[in-house]
Write an enzyme that holds these catalytic residues in place. Structure first.
Site, PDB file in Angstrom:
ATOM      1  N   GLU A  55       1.067  -1.173  -0.137  1.00 35.15           N
ATOM      2  CA  GLU A  55       0.065   0.021  -0.127  1.00 35.15           C
ATOM      3  C   GLU A  55       0.962   1.203   0.032  1.00 35.15           C
ATOM      4  OE1 GLU A  55      -3.232  -0.171   2.949  1.00 35.15           O
ATOM      5  OE2 GLU A  55      -3.941  -2.164   2.186  1.00 35.15           O
TER       6      GLU A  55
HETATM    7  C1  GCB Z   1      -4.129  -2.982   5.236  1.00 31.55           C
HETATM    8  C2  GCB Z   1      -2.593  -2.817   5.834  1.00 31.55           C
HETATM    9  C3  GCB Z   1      -2.362  -3.539   7.063  1.00 31.55           C
HETATM   10  C4  GCB Z   1      -3.419  -3.096   7.893  1.00 31.55           C
HETATM   11  C5  GCB Z   1      -4.723  -3.506   7.743  1.00 31.55           C
HETATM   12  C6  GCB Z   1      -5.932  -2.989   8.479  1.00 31.55           C
HETATM   13  O1  GCB Z   1      -4.297  -2.683   4.402  1.00 31.55           O
HETATM   14  O2  GCB Z   1      -1.729  -3.569   4.926  1.00 31.55           O
HETATM   15  O3  GCB Z   1      -1.059  -3.177   7.634  1.00 31.55           O
HETATM   16  O4  GCB Z   1      -3.141  -3.416   9.301  1.00 31.55           O
HETATM   17  O5  GCB Z   1      -5.041  -2.738   6.166  1.00 31.55           O
HETATM   18  O6  GCB Z   1      -6.397  -3.752   9.473  1.00 31.55           O
HETATM   19  O7  GCB Z   1      -6.374  -1.859   8.574  1.00 31.55           O
END
Ligand code: GCB
Length: 876
Positions: free
Chosen positions: A415
């Site tokens: 991301e």
């Molecule tokens: C995502 C991220 C991750 C987060 C997750 C969330 O897309 O890659 O690091 O912890 O979402 O739980 O929001």
């Protein structure tokens, strides 16, 4: 046949170490102190103020817990240790650190020896020329986990625990050895360029080092073994090493036969044993894992292993465990891998960084396809220094884990446009350009370092990934998608993926993340998006998993996350924790775990839902109601299941997408429930039902607790006290009058931490605002009343720079609380008296002398009165 001694299982013979390599744990007898201290690098006996620790160790295990504060110590920590080692001529000594977060400097006997940048990869420090000849040695290590704009990760949704949090080993070799300075790799790199059912080619690239100042002729022996006894193939090669030089040397096995393939179902791991010998004496020796398998991804049909189509399903894993931070023992790592295996998974994403050797060893042996990545998360810093660190981490990851047959995918960004929306507009063009260039650069490096695996990045649903072209750089497009959780609906997930597949038909698609949060203390009969109940996590997981399973072009899916993990900045139902785990932080499976078992396991499985619920509490809605609705789930991969209540057949239910349900109506009491499949009893469960009457009678014990503002019940994990979902008052009964629901931080989105009461956060986070009264038509008697309230920070803060203290403007909200005509609180201004996010638990007693029951009125003077919970308990 030479006997090769490996690891630490040998006895020292008159201070002479055995031939070959020895590797001994170096984890005990350390002293630790936070901050920089003058005596750390000098050999002395001062240990005042130093704490005795064992490795693995982190200094953040406590301060990210319920300390009521945001943030955690990010700075320097010193470690020191004495040890005995009399150096022998012709031997080389190294300390191997499996991981220290994030900048590490090592000093031996007061002198600086080496430095390593990056918290998630291993590194070797050579001690040889710094050792005292007489034997007493002193090592000190400075570790720093401060924010550093050049070191990934810059920001992320997990806690960057500091310390030497993985084991350290003392390695001894001869003075000609497999490279100890090749990005922390073993110096032995095994490739299998051609594998079929019957034949395999194995190429071993050796990186050798001659630390002596003479040219030498050595024998390099390579054995491929299935176990100690049986040798599958062997080669002996003569190698000549120039004085004080490094060289690479290839050994090729053109056609190996009679081997077994490595697969997720039958993961056969061979061992490649290498030894470097001089005149019959072993100088160095090392064993590396080797698996025979071939594979490819197809944009339409998904993943193929050894010619067979395999849907890759599993989970992401973070490496921490509350309350140990990231300092886990090998047993704890193994436990996680076993949990994943027992769920029926065949896929693991090591997110968002390379993980412990123990994890990879287990992945090889248990049969996981692994995606591993470097911690380049959310954003980059433009410029060379950051690129260099990212590049180095990538090379270290690939070299260190190259030989693991479980690794199939290397990834280098997660991301990476996530922080875009928070950056100034004028910065974006340069930022986009640099990010794209970095992606291409890391892609090229990965393909060069390992031509045999796939590359990937993980993207979120943000148009820039497609618009910028970054999505076309890696071989696999990973998608982190949360439809039906943070945004949109469950069904939008499938639509989104289909659209991507249609628009980019050549891309290989993989769902690198999907997941919903749950707090085992929250229960709902009517689960809703983002309510953090176990039931909602099950619904989300069921829908998205089924959508992945029914689309052949999606090569696989990984739930976010195997575990509830630490994320200091996050505040959901559970503060400082991301609770999207399939298991709790202390590794207790949640319902969604059992659902996944039912969806993935081949062997028959059946489980009752609600492992955390033993009691069903129900409020009667009519004076005559005596039956308690019990909404029961079971997770199973059978076709149908029959439910028995106290050994009486109740009903057979068909299983759909892993779940069977029953609606029961039971009078108050204790019941034994059991499930039967094909005439065989499979599971038993004891439950208790409890009725809260519509109308309290004279003799009845009154004890009601209500989670105002919420449609879900809160079950206090300490006492199992049940806080009912909110209910409106009806005559003769009890409940609130007036107002609306309000969630701190909004219904969807990160909440705010309620200070000092972590155990009760979800109670306070849901609020009934503008409430005018809480009424309970209780009989005459004395009652203890508790009212839970909190003035909250209106907007949730997710970033360090949003941490500025928010000052409450007094006079914003003022109200009176009146209980049965007595004024209990006059002009209550929660924010002015207690501050923001500080809970107020008001307790008082009321005597009810007539038949009018108990009434608590909230009288607004300014703004809207707010209440989070109320409890009324009859006292003698
Ligand atoms: C995502 C991220 C991750 C987060 C997750 C969330 O897309 O890659 O690091 O912890 O979402 O739980 O929001």
């Amino acid at each position: 046949m030479v006997v090769i001694l490996l690891c630490s299982n040998f006895t020292l013979n008159a201070q002479v170490r055995p031939n070959g390599r020895s590797k001994i744990g170096f984890n005990s007898g350390w002293l630790f102190q936070k901050d920089s201290v003058g005596d750390a690098i000098f050999p002395d006996d001062k240990s005042l103020g130093w704490q005795a620790v064992q490795l693995p160790h982190t200094w953040n295990d406590k301060d990210v817990l319920a300390d009521g504060k945001r943030g955690y110590y990010r700075g320097v920590g010193w470690y020191k240790k004495k040890f005995q080692l009399t150096p022998e001529v012709g031997k080389r000594y190294f300390l191997q650190f499996e991981g220290a977060n994030q900048v590490t400097e090592v000093f031996v006997n007061g002198k600086f020896v080496g430095k390593h940048i990056g918290g998630y990869t291993s590194f070797n420090i050579e001690l040889t020329s710094f050792l005292n000849l007489l034997g007493e040695q002193y090592v000190s290590v400075k570790v720093d986990n401060s924010f550093n704009e050049y070191i990934p990760p810059l920001s992320a949704d997990f806690t960057f625990f500091g310390g030497i949090y993985r084991p350290v080993h003392l390695i001894t070799t001869g003075d000609k050895h497999f490279s100890m300075s090749d990005y922390g790799g073993s110096g032995i790199y095994i490739s299998t360029p051609k594998v079929s059912e019957k034949k395999a080619e194995v190429v071993v690239e050796y990186h050798l080092q001659n630390k002596s100042n003479r040219k030498v002729k050595l024998l390099l022996e390579t054995l491929i073994k299935k176990n100690v006894e049986s040798v599958l193939a062997e080669k002996r090669s003569n190698v000549t090493l120039e004085a004080a030089s490094d060289m690479t040397f290839k050994v090729t096995f053109k056609e190996i036969e009679n081997f077994e393939l490595w697969s997720t179902e039958n993961p056969v791991v061979y061992h490649l044993e290498s030894s470097l010998q001089e005149k019959g004496k072993i100088l160095d020796n090392l064993t590396q894992p080797l698996g025979f398998r071939w594979f490819h991804f197809d944009a339409n049909e998904g993943f193929f292993l050894n010619g067979k189509s395999v849907k890759l399903m599993g989970a992401n894993r973070h490496q921490d465990r509350i309350p140990y931070g990231n300092a886990l023992s090998d047993d704890m790592h193994r436990q996680d891998m076993q949990l994943l295996k027992n769920m029926g998974a065949n896929f693991l994403r090591n997110a968002h960084y390379p993980q412990a050797t123990e994890i990879l060893d287990n992945a090889d042996q248990l049969g996981f396809v692994v995606w591993e990545e470097i911690p380049l998360v959310n954003e980059i810093t433009i410029g060379k220094k950051h690129v260099q660190n990212a590049e180095n981490m990538l090379k270290e990851m690939i070299k260190q884990h190259y030989n693991h047959p479980s690794i199939f995918i290397w990834a280098y960004m997660n991301e990476i446009y996530w922080a875009h929306r928070f950056k100034p507009e004028q910065e974006l063009p340069a930022r986009n350009k640099a990010t794209l260039e970095l992606a291409q650069h890391l892609e090229n490096l990965t393909r060069e370092a390992d031509p045999y695996r796939y590359t990937a990045i993980a993207m979120h649903n943000y148009p820039l990934y497609n618009e910028s072209g970054i999505g076309d750089i890696p071989m696999i497009a990973g998608w982190n998608l949360y439809h039906g959780w943070y945004y949109d609906t469950y069904e939008d997930f499938g639509k989104y993926m289909d659209e991507q597949h249609k628009k980019y038909p050549k891309r290989i698609h993989f769902v690198s993340e999907y997941g919903a949060g749950s707090d085992v203390r929250l229960y709902s009969e009517k689960p809703e998006k983002f309510d953090f109940t176990m039931e909602e996590q099950v619904r989300f997981t069921q829908s998205l998993t089924s959508q992945i399973l029914e689309r052949p072009y999606i090569s696989g899916g990984a739930l976010w996350n195997l575990i509830d993990f630490s994320s200091e900045r996050r505040v959901d139902a559970t503060s400082h924790m991301n609770n999207k785990g399939l298991v709790t932080h202390n590794r207790k499976p949640k319902d969604a775990y059992y659902l996944m078992q039912a969806l993935l396991m081949k062997e028959p499985v059946t489980r009752f839902g609600y492992p955390f619920r033993k009691t069903w509490t129900h409020v009667a809605t009519l004076p005559s109601d005596t039956l308690i609705p019990v909404h029961l789930y079971a997770f199973s991969n059978h076709e149908k299941l029959s439910l028995f209540v106290n050994n009486q057949f109740h009903k057979t239910s068909q299983i759909k997408d892993g779940v069977a349900t029953w609606q029961l109506l039971l009078p108050e009491g204790k019941y034994e429930l059991s499930l039967q499949e094909n005439g065989k009893r499979i599971q038993n469960k004891m439950v208790q039902t409890k009725l809260i009457p519509y109308r309290f009678k004279f003799s009845e014990e009154v004890d009601i607790a209500m989670n105002l503002g919420a449609n879900y019940a809160f079950i206090d994990s300490r006492t199992e006290r049940y806080w009912l979902p909110e209910k409106e008052y009806t005559e003769g009964s009890f409940g609130f009058i007036g107002g609306t629901q309000l969630y701190i931080g909004g219904k969807i989105g990160t909440k705010e931490d309620i200070l000092a009461v972590d155990e009760e956060d979800p109670l306070y986070q849901a609020i009934r605002t503008n409430i005018s009264e809480f009424k309970a038509d209780v009989p005459k008697g004395t009652y203890e009343v508790e009212i839970l309230m909190v003035e909250y920070v209106p907007k949730s803060r997710r970033f360090a720079d949003e941490d500025k203290e928010i000052i409450y403007q007094p006079d914003k909200r003022i109200f009176n609380i009146i209980a049965n005509e007595s004024l209990i609180e006059e002009r209550l201004d929660l924010g002015a008296i207690y501050g923001l996010n500080v809970p107020y638990r008001l307790t008082f007693k009321v005597k009810v002398l007539d038949n009018k029951g108990l009434s608590v009125k909230f009288q607004p003077i300014k703004g809207e009165p707010i209440v989070s919970g109320i409890r009324i308990r009859g006292v003698k």
